[in-house]
Design an enzyme around this catalytic site. Structure first.
Site, PDB file in Angstrom:
ATOM      1  N   GLU A  75       0.818  -1.218   0.000  1.00  0.00           N
ATOM      2  CA  GLU A  75       0.000   0.000   0.000  1.00  0.00           C
ATOM      3  C   GLU A  75       0.850   1.265   0.000  1.00  0.00           C
ATOM      4  OE1 GLU A  75      -2.806  -0.695  -0.704  1.00  0.00           O
ATOM      5  OE2 GLU A  75      -3.792  -2.211   0.525  1.00  0.00           O
ATOM      6  N   TYR A 121     -15.412  14.948  18.724  1.00  0.00           N
ATOM      7  CA  TYR A 121     -14.012  14.555  18.639  1.00  0.00           C
ATOM      8  C   TYR A 121     -13.570  14.135  17.244  1.00  0.00           C
ATOM      9  CZ  TYR A 121     -14.981  14.863  23.525  1.00  0.00           C
ATOM     10  OH  TYR A 121     -15.399  15.335  24.735  1.00  0.00           O
TER      11      TYR A 121
END
Length: 216
Positions: A75, A121
């Site tokens: 990746e 958050y």
């Protein structure tokens, strides 16, 4: 202990913490971080977050040449895309986290703003998360999709695959991707309920007060 050695230890410690709490399993997930001299440390291909060896992390020089350690994760195009387009990126983490993957498969999810505004958050740590379509694991097209965002997002969700988050350092990136998974878990728990989400005004206040990247 040198700064490089300390970073290697920190990467492996945080990766093991993610693994031990079930946020990525088997040999899934990958992690990378910039060193003080601008080189790059990356988890090797086929390795488990629970058993990373600091001495065997893939090491790339500032020109992008592999100069030490084992072969890197397949990746790498994802990681490179974030580093190349976001000057603030000091680390990148990719997990195969269960609840965020489940949320990516749900109908009606907003691809431009993947996470619903359930708590402050995720907004504060992630901004808007872009849902990208499914790509074969390792497909360089994933990196091209991230480059197409022109550095405007610190986090993306790969549909049916997993989240990817860039942060200013390795601790910030890990904290942010945990917040992404926690919010996706909340979203799954609240699915089918008329949840009291944050209002647009409350979201805007958070964006303003905490100087959040938030492209409208």
């Amino acid at each position: 202990m040198s700064l490089d050695a300390a970073l290697r230890e920190q990467m492996c410690l945080l990766a093991k913490s993610l693994f031990d709490r079930g946020l990525t399993g088997g040999s899934t997930g990958n992690i990378s971080a910039r060193t003080a001299d601008g080189s790059l440390l990356v988890s090797p291909t086929g390795t488990s977050f629970g058993r990373l060896d600091p001495a065997r992390l893939s090491h790339f020089d500032v020109q992008g040449n592999l100069v030490g350690g084992d072969a890197p994760t397949k990746e790498m195009p994802l990681h490179s895309a974030f580093y190349d387009t976001r000057s603030t990126a000091g680390a990148v983490v990719h997990l195969h986290a269960c609840h965020s993957v489940a949320w990516s498969m749900m109908p009606g999810v907003d691809p431009d703003n993947f996470l619903p505004p359930l708590t402050p958050y995720a907004i504060m740590k992630l901004g808007k998360v872009k849902l990208l379509p499914f790509y074969r694991p390792g497909d360089p097209a994933m990196g091209e999709a991230v480059r197409g965002l022109a550095g405007k997002r610190s986090a993306v969700m790969l549909a049916n695959h997993g989240p990817v988050v860039a942060g200013k350092d390795i601790e910030a990136a890990c904290n942010a991707i945990e917040e992404l998974e926690d919010t996706a878990r909340l979203a799954m728990l609240m699915r089918g309920f008329d949840a009291n989400m944050l209002s647009q005004a409350q979201v805007r206040d958070l964006v303003t007060q905490f100087d959040v990247e938030w492209d409208d």
